[in-house]
Design a protein around this motif. Structure first.
Motif, PDB file in Angstrom:
ATOM      1  N   SER A   1       0.835  -1.209   0.000  1.00 24.20           N
ATOM      2  CA  SER A   1       0.000   0.000   0.000  1.00 24.20           C
ATOM      3  C   SER A   1       0.871   1.261   0.000  1.00 24.20           C
ATOM      4  N   VAL A   2       2.060   1.190   0.609  1.00 25.01           N
ATOM      5  CA  VAL A   2       2.960   2.352   0.550  1.00 25.01           C
ATOM      6  C   VAL A   2       3.458   2.542  -0.881  1.00 25.01           C
ATOM      7  N   VAL A   3       3.748   1.425  -1.543  1.00 28.40           N
ATOM      8  CA  VAL A   3       4.160   1.500  -2.951  1.00 28.40           C
ATOM      9  C   VAL A   3       3.050   2.157  -3.776  1.00 28.40           C
ATOM     10  N   ASP A   4       1.824   1.708  -3.562  1.00 27.24           N
ATOM     11  CA  ASP A   4       0.695   2.282  -4.306  1.00 27.24           C
ATOM     12  C   ASP A   4       0.583   3.789  -4.034  1.00 27.24           C
ATOM     13  N   GLY A   5       0.784   4.163  -2.757  1.00 21.24           N
ATOM     14  CA  GLY A   5       0.690   5.580  -2.386  1.00 21.24           C
ATOM     15  C   GLY A   5       1.744   6.412  -3.100  1.00 21.24           C
ATOM     16  N   ALA A   6       2.934   5.855  -3.224  1.00 16.91           N
ATOM     17  CA  ALA A   6       4.019   6.585  -3.908  1.00 16.91           C
ATOM     18  C   ALA A   6       3.690   6.756  -5.392  1.00 16.91           C
ATOM     19  N   VAL A   7       3.161   5.711  -5.977  1.00 19.54           N
ATOM     20  CA  VAL A   7       2.796   5.782  -7.401  1.00 19.54           C
ATOM     21  C   VAL A   7       1.712   6.838  -7.587  1.00 19.54           C
ATOM     22  N   ALA A   8       0.689   6.789  -6.717  1.00 13.53           N
ATOM     23  CA  ALA A   8      -0.436   7.738  -6.830  1.00 13.53           C
ATOM     24  C   ALA A   8       0.038   9.177  -6.653  1.00 13.53           C
ATOM     25  N   ALA A   9       1.075   9.384  -5.822  1.00 10.99           N
ATOM     26  CA  ALA A   9       1.566  10.746  -5.557  1.00 10.99           C
ATOM     27  C   ALA A   9       2.570  11.215  -6.617  1.00 10.99           C
ATOM     28  N   GLY A  10       2.777  10.410  -7.652  1.00  8.87           N
ATOM     29  CA  GLY A  10       3.584  10.876  -8.778  1.00  8.87           C
ATOM     30  C   GLY A  10       5.081  10.724  -8.604  1.00  8.87           C
ATOM     31  N   PHE A  11       5.511   9.892  -7.665  1.00  8.21           N
ATOM     32  CA  PHE A  11       6.948   9.593  -7.588  1.00  8.21           C
ATOM     33  C   PHE A  11       7.299   8.757  -8.818  1.00  8.21           C
ATOM     34  N   THR A  12       8.473   8.990  -9.405  1.00 11.33           N
ATOM     35  CA  THR A  12       8.745   8.388 -10.714  1.00 11.33           C
ATOM     36  C   THR A  12       9.702   7.205 -10.667  1.00 11.33           C
ATOM     37  N   ALA A  13      10.240   6.892  -9.490  1.00  8.79           N
ATOM     38  CA  ALA A  13      11.061   5.684  -9.334  1.00  8.79           C
ATOM     39  C   ALA A  13      10.978   5.241  -7.879  1.00  8.79           C
ATOM     40  N   LEU A  14      11.207   3.944  -7.662  1.00 11.32           N
ATOM     41  CA  LEU A  14      11.215   3.378  -6.313  1.00 11.32           C
ATOM     42  C   LEU A  14      12.650   3.006  -5.978  1.00 11.32           C
ATOM     43  N   VAL A  15      13.117   3.485  -4.844  1.00 12.54           N
ATOM     44  CA  VAL A  15      14.501   3.215  -4.416  1.00 12.54           C
ATOM     45  C   VAL A  15      14.441   2.223  -3.260  1.00 12.54           C
ATOM     46  N   LEU A  16      14.775   0.983  -3.521  1.00  5.08           N
ATOM     47  CA  LEU A  16      14.733  -0.022  -2.457  1.00  5.08           C
ATOM     48  C   LEU A  16      16.101  -0.056  -1.769  1.00  5.08           C
ATOM     49  N   THR A  17      16.097   0.199  -0.471  1.00  2.00           N
ATOM     50  CA  THR A  17      17.351   0.169   0.292  1.00  2.00           C
ATOM     51  C   THR A  17      17.621  -1.263   0.723  1.00  2.00           C
ATOM     52  N   VAL A  18      18.782  -1.780   0.316  1.00  2.00           N
ATOM     53  CA  VAL A  18      19.054  -3.210   0.474  1.00  2.00           C
ATOM     54  C   VAL A  18      20.169  -3.502   1.491  1.00  2.00           C
ATOM     55  N   ASP A  19      20.628  -2.439   2.172  1.00  2.00           N
ATOM     56  CA  ASP A  19      21.715  -2.657   3.141  1.00  2.00           C
ATOM     57  C   ASP A  19      21.220  -2.690   4.580  1.00  2.00           C
ATOM     58  N   THR A  20      19.901  -2.815   4.763  1.00  2.00           N
ATOM     59  CA  THR A  20      19.346  -2.692   6.109  1.00  2.00           C
ATOM     60  C   THR A  20      18.374  -3.840   6.429  1.00  2.00           C
ATOM     61  N   PRO A  21      18.817  -5.105   6.319  1.00  2.00           N
ATOM     62  CA  PRO A  21      17.926  -6.181   6.773  1.00  2.00           C
ATOM     63  C   PRO A  21      17.675  -6.037   8.280  1.00  2.00           C
ATOM     64  N   VAL A  22      18.688  -5.553   8.989  1.00  2.00           N
ATOM     65  CA  VAL A  22      18.552  -5.154  10.397  1.00  2.00           C
ATOM     66  C   VAL A  22      19.262  -3.810  10.543  1.00  2.00           C
ATOM     67  N   VAL A  23      18.842  -3.031  11.535  1.00  2.00           N
ATOM     68  CA  VAL A  23      19.424  -1.699  11.711  1.00  2.00           C
ATOM     69  C   VAL A  23      20.791  -1.836  12.393  1.00  2.00           C
ATOM     70  N   GLY A  24      21.780  -1.075  11.913  1.00  2.00           N
ATOM     71  CA  GLY A  24      23.124  -1.087  12.490  1.00  2.00           C
ATOM     72  C   GLY A  24      23.097  -0.700  13.969  1.00  2.00           C
ATOM     73  N   ARG A  25      24.130  -1.116  14.676  1.00  2.00           N
ATOM     74  CA  ARG A  25      24.217  -0.835  16.118  1.00  2.00           C
ATOM     75  C   ARG A  25      24.794   0.567  16.308  1.00  2.00           C
ATOM     76  N   ARG A  26      23.897   1.516  16.462  1.00  2.00           N
ATOM     77  CA  ARG A  26      24.306   2.929  16.532  1.00  2.00           C
ATOM     78  C   ARG A  26      24.417   3.329  17.988  1.00  2.00           C
ATOM     79  N   LEU A  27      25.650   3.366  18.453  1.00  2.00           N
ATOM     80  CA  LEU A  27      25.875   3.492  19.891  1.00  2.00           C
ATOM     81  C   LEU A  27      25.414   4.834  20.442  1.00  2.00           C
ATOM     82  N   ARG A  28      25.517   5.882  19.605  1.00  2.00           N
ATOM     83  CA  ARG A  28      25.066   7.189  20.126  1.00  2.00           C
ATOM     84  C   ARG A  28      23.586   7.126  20.490  1.00  2.00           C
ATOM     85  N   ASP A  29      22.794   6.457  19.639  1.00  2.00           N
ATOM     86  CA  ASP A  29      21.353   6.367  19.896  1.00  2.00           C
ATOM     87  C   ASP A  29      21.071   5.499  21.124  1.00  2.00           C
TER      88      ASP A  29
END
Ligand SMILES: Cc1cc2nc3c(=O)[nH]c(=O)nc-3n(C[C@H](O)[C@H](O)[C@H](O)COP(=O)(O)O)c2cc1C
Ligand SMILES: CC(C)CC(=O)C(=O)O
Length: 362
Positions: free
Chosen positions: A140-168
């Motif tokens: 449904s998010v993909v559909d929303g992006a298409v409906a809002a006129g975004f012209t490409a989908l950028v799939l981020t593939v380096d984040t199967p899990v979030v990195g261990r960000r010690l500051r956070d």
């Protein structure tokens, strides 16, 4: 004090942003070596200028997947822009459009996609995605992006899990209610408000929602569902770049996620040559990670990139002056690039090739 560099924006922004949000924006994962690697790479290259070339007119414009842009500097997808400014992604969209730059909107936008699209107007925009376990919600998010006129989908593939960000983790990062992710459904959006000792609410919510089981075979589903070009973000090897092209990627983004995912990863600029070689001109290769000057952008173009994305600099501009700050940062990078093009004797983007670059051995 005049604002003359992107680093000047960083200094001004630091004073305006609450400490735990500043830690989220500035930080990397683990030892933060991947973040350092992004910047260190620039020391391994030097420019080879040509002289007595007519550089009285400089043209920085480029075309990327059908979008005509004022220059090869794109806004990288970054989450939660209302951390930086009350208008959040609406200001970013306006500033980027005014600068003639393409805005890759994050999945974790704090503003609804139709509003971001309206703010961007005629400005070019792509939508970044994280693959969710909840396939219906993801679709449904993909559909929303298409409906809002975004012209490409950028799939981020380096984040199967979030990195261990010690500051956070040390700051026990919790988000205020104004920082609800507006486009990912109430469960994921609202979960962001919880915080616990030694934990990051952002990482916990993302880790619960992201689908770590997806593989190359799933990409066909996304191409089918969206009917838009799919760009893969977070490629760092020639092997994966070749697979990306084989699986129909319309472009690849070489990136270690601003040093926020795998610790000790190769820097974007260092990984670029092997990806360019593997892709062999079949699709555009983009790169990000640590780009802070127009001259550094020229280096990436000489190494074979079609464009460069900037993440944190745009957030600094946003914090300093909303849409005008975003525009200021992007204009500054394009102006610096134009200057470097004149001084290297390359009046158009097409004229920037490998002969402009000298690479030093490690
Ligand atoms: C605060 C912050 C949030 C980010 N959020 C996202 C995101 O939602 N999706 C994504 O694909 N990348 C995200 N990134 C990574 C950027 O897209 C980009 O790869 C990185 O910032 C580039 O490095 P730079 O900040 O040194 O320019 C984020 C980066 C930062 C700093
Ligand atoms: C919610 C996060 C996974 C967003 C992101 O990509 C980042 O903070 O780097």
């Amino acid at each position: 004090m005049p604002v003359l560099t992107v680093a000047d924006y960083e200094d001004l922004a630091r004073a305006k942003v609450p400490a735990s949000y500043w830690g989220y924006v500035s930080g990397g994962s683990g030892t933060e070596r991947s973040m350092v690697a992004n910047r260190a790479a620039f020391d391994r290259f030097a420019l080879r200028p040509r002289v007595l070339v007519d550089v009285s007119t400089i043209d920085t414009s480029v075309e990327l997947l059908g979008a005509r842009l004022a220059g090869p500097v794109l806004v990288a997808p970054t989450a939660y822009h209302r951390m930086m400014h009350p208008e959040g992604e609406l200001a970013t969209a306006r500033g980027a459009a005014e600068a003639g730059a393409l805005y890759v909107t994050s999945y974790f936008s704090t503003q609804p996609l139709p509003d971001v699209a309206a703010a961007a107007g005629a400005g070019a925009r792509w939508m970044q995605l994280y693959w969710l376990k909840d396939r219906e919600l993801f679709g449904s998010v993909v559909d929303g992006a298409v409906a809002a006129g975004f012209t490409a989908l950028v799939l981020t593939v380096d984040t199967p899990v979030v990195g261990r960000r010690l500051r956070d983790l040390r700051n026990e990062l919790v988000l205020g209610p104004e920082l609800r992710a507006a486009n990912v459904g109430p469960a994921l959006g609202n979960a962001m408000r919880r915080g616990e000792a030694g934990r990051s609410a952002v990482a916990d919510a993302a880790n619960r929602a992201f689908d770590a089981s997806i593989t190359w075979d799933d990409l066909a589903w996304l191409r089918e569902r969206g009917g838009l070009p799919v760009v893969l973000k977070g490629i760092l090897t020639g092997e994966d770049a070749a697979l990306a092209v084989a699986h129909g990627a319309a472009a690849v983004i070489v990136s270690n996620h601003g040093g926020r995912q795998l610790d000790h990863a190769v820097g974007g600029m260092d990984a670029l040559p092997e990806v360019v070689e593997a892709v062999a001109g079949r699709v555009p290769v983009l790169v990000d990670g640590g780009f802070r000057t127009g001259t550094e952008v020229l280096m990436a173009l000489a190494a074979g990139a079609s464009a460069v994305l900037v993440g944190r600099p745009v957030l600094w501009g946003l914090a300093v002056d909303g849409a005008a700050g975003v525009r200021g940062v992007l204009d500054m990078l394009h102006t610096e690039l134009a200057q470097a093009m004149a001084l290297t004797g390359r009046p158009t983007i097409a004229r920037i090739d490998g002969t402009a670059l000298r690479t030093f051995p490690r």
